[in-house]
Motif scaffolding. Structure first.
Motif, PDB file in Angstrom:
ATOM      1  N   GLY A 138     -12.776 -39.380   9.777  1.00 18.59           N
ATOM      2  CA  GLY A 138     -12.718 -40.213  10.964  1.00 18.59           C
ATOM      3  C   GLY A 138     -11.325 -40.586  11.431  1.00 18.59           C
ATOM      4  N   ASP A 139     -10.288 -40.279  10.661  1.00 25.64           N
ATOM      5  CA  ASP A 139      -8.935 -40.674  11.030  1.00 25.64           C
ATOM      6  C   ASP A 139      -8.420 -39.902  12.242  1.00 25.64           C
ATOM      7  N   ARG A 140      -7.573 -40.574  13.025  1.00 22.17           N
ATOM      8  CA  ARG A 140      -6.813 -39.919  14.089  1.00 22.17           C
ATOM      9  C   ARG A 140      -5.471 -39.512  13.495  1.00 22.17           C
ATOM     10  N   VAL A 141      -5.212 -38.201  13.481  1.00 26.18           N
ATOM     11  CA  VAL A 141      -4.056 -37.658  12.767  1.00 26.18           C
ATOM     12  C   VAL A 141      -3.172 -36.872  13.724  1.00 26.18           C
ATOM     13  N   LEU A 142      -1.881 -37.092  13.623  1.00 22.01           N
ATOM     14  CA  LEU A 142      -0.898 -36.354  14.412  1.00 22.01           C
ATOM     15  C   LEU A 142      -0.012 -35.561  13.458  1.00 22.01           C
ATOM     16  N   VAL A 143       0.159 -34.271  13.743  1.00 24.50           N
ATOM     17  CA  VAL A 143       1.074 -33.426  12.973  1.00 24.50           C
ATOM     18  C   VAL A 143       2.182 -32.993  13.914  1.00 24.50           C
ATOM     19  N   ILE A 144       3.405 -33.399  13.637  1.00 22.66           N
ATOM     20  CA  ILE A 144       4.547 -33.075  14.486  1.00 22.66           C
ATOM     21  C   ILE A 144       5.284 -31.895  13.876  1.00 22.66           C
ATOM     22  N   GLY A 145       5.270 -30.786  14.598  1.00 23.62           N
ATOM     23  CA  GLY A 145       5.856 -29.540  14.107  1.00 23.62           C
ATOM     24  C   GLY A 145       4.754 -28.559  13.748  1.00 23.62           C
ATOM     25  N   ALA A 146       4.424 -27.667  14.706  1.00 18.98           N
ATOM     26  CA  ALA A 146       3.321 -26.719  14.493  1.00 18.98           C
ATOM     27  C   ALA A 146       3.834 -25.399  13.940  1.00 18.98           C
ATOM     28  N   GLY A 147       4.657 -25.501  12.883  1.00  9.42           N
ATOM     29  CA  GLY A 147       5.007 -24.310  12.120  1.00  9.42           C
ATOM     30  C   GLY A 147       3.879 -23.973  11.167  1.00  9.42           C
ATOM     31  N   VAL A 148       4.145 -23.109  10.201  1.00 11.56           N
ATOM     32  CA  VAL A 148       3.079 -22.669   9.304  1.00 11.56           C
ATOM     33  C   VAL A 148       2.545 -23.828   8.464  1.00 11.56           C
ATOM     34  N   VAL A 149       3.430 -24.589   7.844  1.00  6.59           N
ATOM     35  CA  VAL A 149       2.987 -25.672   6.969  1.00  6.59           C
ATOM     36  C   VAL A 149       2.289 -26.770   7.760  1.00  6.59           C
ATOM     37  N   GLY A 150       2.883 -27.197   8.882  1.00  6.31           N
ATOM     38  CA  GLY A 150       2.256 -28.228   9.688  1.00  6.31           C
ATOM     39  C   GLY A 150       0.896 -27.799  10.222  1.00  6.31           C
ATOM     40  N   SER A 151       0.815 -26.540  10.672  1.00  3.56           N
ATOM     41  CA  SER A 151      -0.448 -26.032  11.210  1.00  3.56           C
ATOM     42  C   SER A 151      -1.521 -25.965  10.127  1.00  3.56           C
ATOM     43  N   LEU A 152      -1.134 -25.534   8.925  1.00  7.11           N
ATOM     44  CA  LEU A 152      -2.114 -25.473   7.837  1.00  7.11           C
ATOM     45  C   LEU A 152      -2.561 -26.871   7.410  1.00  7.11           C
ATOM     46  N   ALA A 153      -1.653 -27.832   7.432  1.00  2.26           N
ATOM     47  CA  ALA A 153      -2.051 -29.211   7.111  1.00  2.26           C
ATOM     48  C   ALA A 153      -3.063 -29.713   8.140  1.00  2.26           C
ATOM     49  N   GLY A 154      -2.795 -29.442   9.423  1.00  2.05           N
ATOM     50  CA  GLY A 154      -3.742 -29.829  10.453  1.00  2.05           C
ATOM     51  C   GLY A 154      -5.076 -29.138  10.291  1.00  2.05           C
ATOM     52  N   TYR A 155      -5.044 -27.864   9.942  1.00  5.91           N
ATOM     53  CA  TYR A 155      -6.272 -27.091   9.733  1.00  5.91           C
ATOM     54  C   TYR A 155      -7.117 -27.685   8.612  1.00  5.91           C
ATOM     55  N   LEU A 156      -6.493 -28.063   7.502  1.00  3.75           N
ATOM     56  CA  LEU A 156      -7.235 -28.647   6.384  1.00  3.75           C
ATOM     57  C   LEU A 156      -7.833 -30.004   6.775  1.00  3.75           C
ATOM     58  N   ILE A 157      -7.041 -30.816   7.456  1.00  8.51           N
ATOM     59  CA  ILE A 157      -7.511 -32.152   7.809  1.00  8.51           C
ATOM     60  C   ILE A 157      -8.661 -32.089   8.818  1.00  8.51           C
ATOM     61  N   LYS A 158      -8.594 -31.129   9.736  1.00  8.04           N
ATOM     62  CA  LYS A 158      -9.635 -31.025  10.766  1.00  8.04           C
ATOM     63  C   LYS A 158     -10.996 -30.722  10.161  1.00  8.04           C
ATOM     64  N   GLN A 159     -11.034 -30.218   8.949  1.00  3.94           N
ATOM     65  CA  GLN A 159     -12.314 -29.921   8.309  1.00  3.94           C
ATOM     66  C   GLN A 159     -12.984 -31.162   7.729  1.00  3.94           C
ATOM     67  N   MET A 160     -12.279 -32.293   7.722  1.00  3.01           N
ATOM     68  CA  MET A 160     -12.891 -33.539   7.269  1.00  3.01           C
ATOM     69  C   MET A 160     -13.746 -34.106   8.395  1.00  3.01           C
TER      70      MET A 160
END
Length: 320
Positions: A138-160
């Motif tokens: 349910g969290d609202r999450v912002l990832v600043i920097g859509a490189g490989v690591v940032g994008s993968l972190a966002g991808y993992l979190i979006k599955q929650m």
């Protein structure tokens, strides 16, 4: 004869030279991945002396600054012993073949192509960031920097369940990456505010300031950038102070304390490999170069703003 390896020989210069084979089980390299952010700092000679020991890559040869054989995303095929023929991931620099102890050769899951497994080290870093962030459903999450690591972190979190995840980048070309990974995208001027968790991976002063502006009251700000020898100025008065923000440093060298008693580095990298099953993450492979040509293209790969993970392909080396 020793295998050939990619060496950074001086600032902004690279060439193929012999590298040490090492000890252990023989592995023929199939692919390796260029991790642009870290390798650019090494290539430009911007590893600070104070961090030279801590920032050594596994199986690195040479010292910072130069000459140095660096890299940590290798995929290969075991060539001997009872694991002969098995495809494995290893933390090893760009090199045509190498030997490592068998416990350092991580088997690639059957449903993960070897070509995609070069993302394993980046996925491992992203997983560590998610753990450090303590993000929840349910969290609202912002990832600043859509490189490989940032994008993968966002991808993992979006599955929650219920999470709202936005990737922010100054490069509008990264929007298609966000979409493929199931995340929203915004340029900095349109970044959402009042976020529960903000993850910063851009390694810029502007990105760090935006992270503070975008965080909600008593939110968590995870700093996952590596700045090398660069210092930045960020205000810790104003919003940072009045919002009572928590600032957390995330670095993959250590497993977070609340998991360290149960998780080994080997367990973490094996989980990272399993998390690469979804073909959607292939969007993070932005190009490919043959190993014999990589020294000539290394500088352009590292300095191209559109580079994400650039794959190096090793093939037909015995015919040259």
């Amino acid at each position: 004869m020793n295998p050939m390896a990619l060496w950074c020989t001086s600032a902004n210069a690279a060439e193929l030279r012999e590298g040490q084979l090492g000890d252990g089980v023989l592995v023929e390299t199939l692919f390796s991945g260029i991790s642009r952010g870290t390798e650019l700092l090494v290539f430009e000679g911007r590893v600070p002396e104070s961090e030279a020991t801590r920032m050594r890559a596994p199986n690195q040869e040479g010292e910072f600054s130069f000459p140095v054989k660096f890299g940590y995303c290798a995929v290969g095929r075991v060539m001997e012993g009872d694991r002969a023929g098995q495809e494995v991931f290893a933390l090893h620099p760009h090199q045509s073949m190498f030997r490592l102890p068998t416990e350092l050769l991580n088997p690639i899951p059957a449903n993960v192509p070897a070509e995609r497994a070069v993302l394993a080290a980046n996925m491992e870093t992203a997983l560590n960031i998610v753990w450090d962030s303590a993000v929840s459903a349910g969290d609202r999450v912002l990832v600043i920097g859509a490189g490989v690591v940032g994008s993968l972190a966002g991808y993992l979190i979006k599955q929650m369940p219920g999470t709202e995840v936005t990737l922010v980048d100054i490069n509008p070309e990264r929007e298609h990456v966000a979409v493929e990974l199931g995340c929203a995208f915004a340029e900095p001027a349109n970044a959402p505010i009042n976020c529960d968790v903000v993850i910063h991976t851009s390694a810029t002063e502007e990105g760090a300031s935006l992270a503070i502006e975008s965080a909600g009251q008593e939110a968590k700000l995870v700093e996952a950038s590596w700045y090398g020898d660069k210092s930045i100025q960020v205000s810790l008065g104003g919003q940072f102070h009045s919002k009572r923000l928590s600032l957390i440093s995330s670095q993959v060298g250590n497993i977070p304390p609340d998991r360290a008693s149960r998780w080994s580095h080997q367990r973490r990298i094996q989980k990272a490999l399993e998390l690469l099953e979804n073909p959607a993450v292939d969007v993070l492979i932005s190009g490919e170069t043959d190993f014999l040509d990589i020294a000539n293209h290394y500088a352009s790969v590292l300095t191209d703003k559109n580079t994400l993970c650039h794959r190096v392909r090793y093939q037909n080396l015995g015919e040259t």
